[in-house]
Scaffold this motif. Structure first.
Motif, PDB file in Angstrom:
ATOM      1  N   ASP A  75      -2.312  -2.885  10.758  1.00  0.00           N
ATOM      2  CA  ASP A  75      -2.623  -3.788   9.638  1.00  0.00           C
ATOM      3  C   ASP A  75      -2.386  -3.108   8.285  1.00  0.00           C
ATOM      4  OD1 ASP A  75      -4.656  -1.943   9.612  1.00  0.00           O
ATOM      5  OD2 ASP A  75      -6.279  -3.407   9.338  1.00  0.00           O
ATOM      6  N   ALA A  76      -1.515  -2.092   8.272  1.00  0.00           N
ATOM      7  CA  ALA A  76      -1.304  -1.312   7.053  1.00  0.00           C
ATOM      8  C   ALA A  76      -0.798  -2.149   5.882  1.00  0.00           C
ATOM      9  CB  ALA A  76      -0.321  -0.175   7.324  1.00  0.00           C
ATOM     10  N   LEU A  77      -0.088  -3.237   6.167  1.00  0.00           N
ATOM     11  CA  LEU A  77       0.450  -4.069   5.081  1.00  0.00           C
ATOM     12  C   LEU A  77      -0.446  -5.254   4.751  1.00  0.00           C
ATOM     13  CD1 LEU A  77       4.274  -4.084   5.949  1.00  0.00           C
ATOM     14  CD2 LEU A  77       3.128  -2.880   4.077  1.00  0.00           C
ATOM     15  N   GLU A  78      -1.651  -5.231   5.250  1.00  0.00           N
ATOM     16  CA  GLU A  78      -2.596  -6.311   4.967  1.00  0.00           C
ATOM     17  C   GLU A  78      -3.615  -5.853   3.930  1.00  0.00           C
ATOM     18  OE1 GLU A  78      -4.379  -7.637   8.596  1.00  0.00           O
ATOM     19  OE2 GLU A  78      -2.448  -7.902   9.624  1.00  0.00           O
ATOM     20  N   GLY A  79      -4.025  -6.789   3.050  1.00  0.00           N
ATOM     21  CA  GLY A  79      -5.013  -6.477   2.023  1.00  0.00           C
ATOM     22  C   GLY A  79      -4.404  -6.491   0.639  1.00  0.00           C
ATOM     23  N   THR A  80      -5.193  -6.034  -0.332  1.00  0.00           N
ATOM     24  CA  THR A  80      -4.701  -5.964  -1.709  1.00  0.00           C
ATOM     25  C   THR A  80      -3.683  -4.843  -1.839  1.00  0.00           C
ATOM     26  OG1 THR A  80      -6.392  -4.392  -2.414  1.00  0.00           O
ATOM     27  CG2 THR A  80      -6.985  -6.719  -2.502  1.00  0.00           C
ATOM     28  N   GLU A  81      -2.967  -4.834  -2.962  1.00  0.00           N
ATOM     29  CA  GLU A  81      -1.974  -3.780  -3.185  1.00  0.00           C
ATOM     30  C   GLU A  81      -2.620  -2.393  -3.154  1.00  0.00           C
ATOM     31  OE1 GLU A  81       0.468  -4.270  -6.585  1.00  0.00           O
ATOM     32  OE2 GLU A  81       1.227  -6.247  -5.995  1.00  0.00           O
ATOM     33  N   ASP A  82      -3.809  -2.290  -3.766  1.00  0.00           N
ATOM     34  CA  ASP A  82      -4.499  -0.999  -3.781  1.00  0.00           C
ATOM     35  C   ASP A  82      -4.907  -0.589  -2.367  1.00  0.00           C
ATOM     36  OD1 ASP A  82      -4.216  -0.736  -6.487  1.00  0.00           O
ATOM     37  OD2 ASP A  82      -6.245  -1.432  -6.973  1.00  0.00           O
ATOM     38  N   GLU A  83      -5.362  -1.537  -1.563  1.00  0.00           N
ATOM     39  CA  GLU A  83      -5.771  -1.236  -0.193  1.00  0.00           C
ATOM     40  C   GLU A  83      -4.569  -0.809   0.645  1.00  0.00           C
ATOM     41  OE1 GLU A  83      -9.615  -4.278   0.220  1.00  0.00           O
ATOM     42  OE2 GLU A  83      -7.602  -4.916   0.849  1.00  0.00           O
ATOM     43  N   ILE A  84      -3.452  -1.503   0.477  1.00  0.00           N
ATOM     44  CA  ILE A  84      -2.236  -1.153   1.214  1.00  0.00           C
ATOM     45  C   ILE A  84      -1.761   0.244   0.823  1.00  0.00           C
ATOM     46  CG2 ILE A  84       0.220  -1.694   1.482  1.00  0.00           C
ATOM     47  CD1 ILE A  84      -0.555  -4.664   1.151  1.00  0.00           C
ATOM     48  N   ARG A  85      -1.754   0.511  -0.488  1.00  0.00           N
ATOM     49  CA  ARG A  85      -1.297   1.821  -0.971  1.00  0.00           C
ATOM     50  C   ARG A  85      -2.195   2.935  -0.428  1.00  0.00           C
ATOM     51  NH1 ARG A  85      -1.957   0.936  -5.885  1.00  0.00           N
ATOM     52  NH2 ARG A  85       0.070  -0.005  -6.282  1.00  0.00           N
ATOM     53  N   GLU A  86      -3.501   2.676  -0.379  1.00  0.00           N
ATOM     54  CA  GLU A  86      -4.431   3.700   0.109  1.00  0.00           C
ATOM     55  C   GLU A  86      -4.228   3.978   1.595  1.00  0.00           C
ATOM     56  OE1 GLU A  86      -7.197   6.570   0.647  1.00  0.00           O
ATOM     57  OE2 GLU A  86      -6.244   5.851  -1.209  1.00  0.00           O
ATOM     58  N   LYS A  87      -3.930   2.954   2.384  1.00  0.00           N
ATOM     59  CA  LYS A  87      -3.671   3.161   3.815  1.00  0.00           C
ATOM     60  C   LYS A  87      -2.449   4.063   4.015  1.00  0.00           C
ATOM     61  CE  LYS A  87      -5.469  -1.387   5.206  1.00  0.00           C
ATOM     62  NZ  LYS A  87      -5.116  -2.705   5.778  1.00  0.00           N
ATOM     63  N   PHE A  88      -1.395   3.763   3.265  1.00  0.00           N
ATOM     64  CA  PHE A  88      -0.176   4.576   3.400  1.00  0.00           C
ATOM     65  C   PHE A  88      -0.370   5.970   2.812  1.00  0.00           C
ATOM     66  CE2 PHE A  88       1.757   0.518   4.388  1.00  0.00           C
ATOM     67  CZ  PHE A  88       2.770   0.864   5.266  1.00  0.00           C
ATOM     68  N   ARG A  89      -1.162   6.061   1.747  1.00  0.00           N
ATOM     69  CA  ARG A  89      -1.433   7.376   1.164  1.00  0.00           C
ATOM     70  C   ARG A  89      -2.173   8.262   2.159  1.00  0.00           C
ATOM     71  NH1 ARG A  89      -4.783  10.841  -0.434  1.00  0.00           N
ATOM     72  NH2 ARG A  89      -6.498   9.576   0.361  1.00  0.00           N
ATOM     73  N   ALA A  90      -3.267   7.744   2.709  1.00  0.00           N
ATOM     74  CA  ALA A  90      -4.093   8.544   3.608  1.00  0.00           C
ATOM     75  C   ALA A  90      -3.316   8.985   4.852  1.00  0.00           C
ATOM     76  CB  ALA A  90      -5.339   7.756   4.007  1.00  0.00           C
ATOM     77  N   SER A  91      -2.659   8.040   5.512  1.00  0.00           N
ATOM     78  CA  SER A  91      -1.937   8.379   6.746  1.00  0.00           C
ATOM     79  C   SER A  91      -0.651   9.145   6.455  1.00  0.00           C
ATOM     80  CB  SER A  91      -1.596   7.099   7.519  1.00  0.00           C
ATOM     81  OG  SER A  91      -2.768   6.434   7.930  1.00  0.00           O
ATOM     82  N   GLY A  92       0.079   8.737   5.419  1.00  0.00           N
ATOM     83  CA  GLY A  92       1.362   9.361   5.103  1.00  0.00           C
ATOM     84  C   GLY A  92       1.225  10.806   4.684  1.00  0.00           C
ATOM     85  N   VAL A  93       0.247  11.095   3.825  1.00  0.00           N
ATOM     86  CA  VAL A  93       0.033  12.474   3.385  1.00  0.00           C
ATOM     87  C   VAL A  93      -0.357  13.351   4.564  1.00  0.00           C
ATOM     88  CG1 VAL A  93      -1.496  13.975   2.048  1.00  0.00           C
ATOM     89  CG2 VAL A  93      -0.508  11.935   0.984  1.00  0.00           C
ATOM     90  N   GLU A  94      -1.217  12.829   5.426  1.00  0.00           N
ATOM     91  CA  GLU A  94      -1.634  13.599   6.608  1.00  0.00           C
ATOM     92  C   GLU A  94      -0.437  13.907   7.504  1.00  0.00           C
ATOM     93  OE1 GLU A  94      -4.546  13.038  10.503  1.00  0.00           O
ATOM     94  OE2 GLU A  94      -4.891  11.828   8.703  1.00  0.00           O
ATOM     95  N   MET A  95       0.434  12.929   7.715  1.00  0.00           N
ATOM     96  CA  MET A  95       1.609  13.156   8.560  1.00  0.00           C
ATOM     97  C   MET A  95       2.579  14.140   7.917  1.00  0.00           C
ATOM     98  SD  MET A  95       2.451   9.292   9.832  1.00  0.00           S
ATOM     99  CE  MET A  95       1.236   8.305  10.716  1.00  0.00           C
ATOM    100  N   MET A  96       2.793  13.993   6.604  1.00  0.00           N
ATOM    101  CA  MET A  96       3.726  14.880   5.917  1.00  0.00           C
ATOM    102  C   MET A  96       3.225  16.313   5.938  1.00  0.00           C
ATOM    103  SD  MET A  96       6.684  14.654   4.370  1.00  0.00           S
ATOM    104  CE  MET A  96       7.147  16.118   5.289  1.00  0.00           C
TER     105      MET A  96
END
Length: 550
Positions: free
Chosen positions: A213-234
């Motif tokens: 559901d990463a693309l669901e929610g407000t823009e800020d919520e979506i950005r935070e999901k990708f930030r949290a998971s993406g930074v951890e993966m990188m």
């Protein structure tokens, strides 16, 4: 007797001689400089001590040198001491004293070259610290190799080293990274200020896989999901790449923790209380010009947000609060401004700015047949650590990056560093180690042993050259630590390999087929084994393997 021991002997002898002639021995330097003469015919070592101190002590330099030569010649470790020119002293060691270096190396083993120069010192060594917004580029890769090697050299000099990675997970660059991931997940073009490259697509796909559901929610919520998971993966990828490169850290320090813990707020309050900050144009400024910076720095911007230096201030305080005596920062070529800035931050917080060191590394370029290699497709805009390792291997990559001073830019020719020839420095040194291992195996097969060898038999010129080169290693390690220059170790290893090959070409180490082993063979075998040990110690200090077969 190695150069350090000879230096002590010369100083002690000089003190005795000067006292006997009513000269002031207090003018003697703490350490006497001993050098290898350019012309071997002049002796094993030379010193200009008499020229350096005679006039201060009220004596004629050549006369003092003559007294000193007579006294040294009486020592059992000295074969001869002769005066040259206006007061130089050329010294030859006795064969037994020279051979003692071989025994010293073999007895010390992996510890040979180590010293106590920094015993009791706690050093925080921060290097790489690449933003978790993409793979590590060549500049960061250079710091990974040099930083890890410097840590090894400092540890060999007695220091307790904390290898630290400053994890930049706060600020605008992380926002750009997050926006790039969101755009990739939506199938939209990369934002104008975003990050490109295949890795962005890969991480975005993984985030969608793990967080449906990463693309669901407000823009800020979506950005935070990708930030949290993406930074951890990188960052997991960065850690894996570094580990495969032989580089691991004791501490991964999160920049964001300085803000979440209140450390930044506490540091700012402290600076306000002690008058190191002033308010102007709606912002709070650090009086950094009081500490040598070229201008005062904004710490709290007019919008109330903390400027980048706020984190730097809290971070340098944290390093010293953890008990470190020295904080070494290893930064990229575009960070010259940070030298005065970080020292000012430390001074303003009440710490000694001389306990902050900033090393600046220059750029790295990859060449193939003299032509620049194009950018990495996967990273989009840069060539990465993974690209370099894939091209020339871990050993080649580390050695090529460590063997040159970081003060200068570096060109790495991929053809050279993959060749199995003496032109390839890492191959040349590793081959020297493997060659000696082969000799030792052969010796074992035919029953020749180095145990109990008469090392006073090692009187051939090439034997002397090799012994004296071995004896220099402890001083090379000290210099590499003091000047923060691990490239000295790599260059020394190349010289040692060269001197060994010349020795081997002229001195028969093992008896020829059908011949009986003689005492000289055991002595030369011991010398070869000592050379192998020092080559291994040097290669280990630069994080390169020591193959026994090639």
């Amino acid at each position: 007797m190695n150069p350090a021991d000879l230096s002590v002997l010369i100083r002690d002898t000089a003190a005795t001689v000067m006292a006997a002639h009513d000269l002031d021995a207090s003018v003697l330097p703490e350490s006497v400089t001993v050098e290898r003469p350019r012309n071997p015919e002049h002796g094993d070592y030379a010193t200009n001590l008499a020229l350096q101190v005679a006039k201060k002590a009220g004596a004629n330099p050549r006369e003092l040198a003559t007294w000193l030569a007579d006294a040294l010649s009486a020592d059992a470790a000295i074969d001869s001491a002769e005066v040259a020119g206006p007061g130089f002293l050329n010294i030859r060691l006795a064969a037994a004293a020279q051979g003692a270096i071989v025994a010293q190396v073999r007895e010390a083993g992996a510890a040979f070259g180590s010293n106590e120069e920094y015993a009791g010192k706690k050093i925080n060594l921060e290097f790489v610290s690449a933003n978790p917004t993409g793979p590590i580029h060549l500049g960061g890769t250079r710091w990974a190799a040099v930083g890890d090697s410097l840590g090894r050299v400092l540890e060999a000099s007695g220091a307790a080293v904390t290898r630290e990675y400053y994890f930049n997970d706060h600020g605008r660059q992380i926002d750009r990274f997050s926006n790039s991931l969101v755009a990739a997940a939506k199938g939209e073009p990369t934002p104008e200020d975003g990050y490109g490259g295949d890795y962005i697509q890969e991480i975005a796909a993984k985030v969608m896989e793990q967080v449906p559901d990463a693309l669901e929610g407000t823009e800020d919520e979506i950005r935070e999901k990708f930030r949290a998971s993406g930074v951890e993966m990188m960052f997991a990828h960065i850690k894996d790449s570094l580990h495969e490169f032989g580089v691991d850290f004791d501490v991964y320090f999160h920049e964001n923790s300085l803000f979440e813990s209140g450390a930044v707020e506490k540091a700012v309050a402290h600076l306000k209380d002690n008058g190191k900050l002033y308010f102007e144009d709606g912002a709070w400024w650090l009086k950094s010009t009081d500490y040598g910076d070229d201008k005062d720095r904004v710490v709290i911007k007019s919008d109330g947000d903390a400027a980048y230096i706020a984190g730097d201030i809290a971070y340098v305080a944290d390093k010293f609060d953890r008990g470190h005596d020295l904080a070494i920062y290893m930064l990229g070529a575009d960070h010259h401004g940070y030298i005065a800035r970080l020292r000012a931050a430390a001074a303003a917080m009440g710490y000694d700015p001389n306990q902050v060191e900033v090393l600046i590394g220059q750029m790295v370029n990859l060449l193939r047949d003299g032509v620049a290699v194009k950018m990495s497709k996967r990273a989009g805009t840069v060539i990465t650590l993974d690209d370099l390792v894939e091209a020339i291997g871990v050993d080649g990559a580390r050695y090529s990056l460590v063997r040159s001073s970081v003060d200068s830019s570096l060109d790495i020719d991929l053809g050279l560093w993959t060749s199995q020839s003496s032109d390839n420095p890492v191959y040349y040194v590793q081959y020297g180690h493997a060659r000696i291992c082969s000799i030792l195996r052969k010796a074992s097969e035919i029953g020749v042993s180095a145990e109990g060898a008469d090392l006073a038999l090692l009187t051939h010129d090439k034997e002397g050259d090799l012994i004296r080169t071995l004896g220099e290693f402890p001083e090379v390690v000290k210099a590499a630590a003091n000047f923060r220059e691990p490239h000295r170790i790599a260059r020394y290893a190349e010289e040692l390999a060269s001197v060994f090959h010349r020795f081997y070409d002229q001195c028969q180490v093992l008896p020829k087929a059908g011949e009986e082993a003689e005492p000289i063979h055991s002595a030369r075998l011991a010398l070869a084994d000592a050379a192998r040990q020092v080559l291994a110690n040097a290669l280990t200090m630069v994080g390169v393997s020591t193959p026994e077969k090639m």
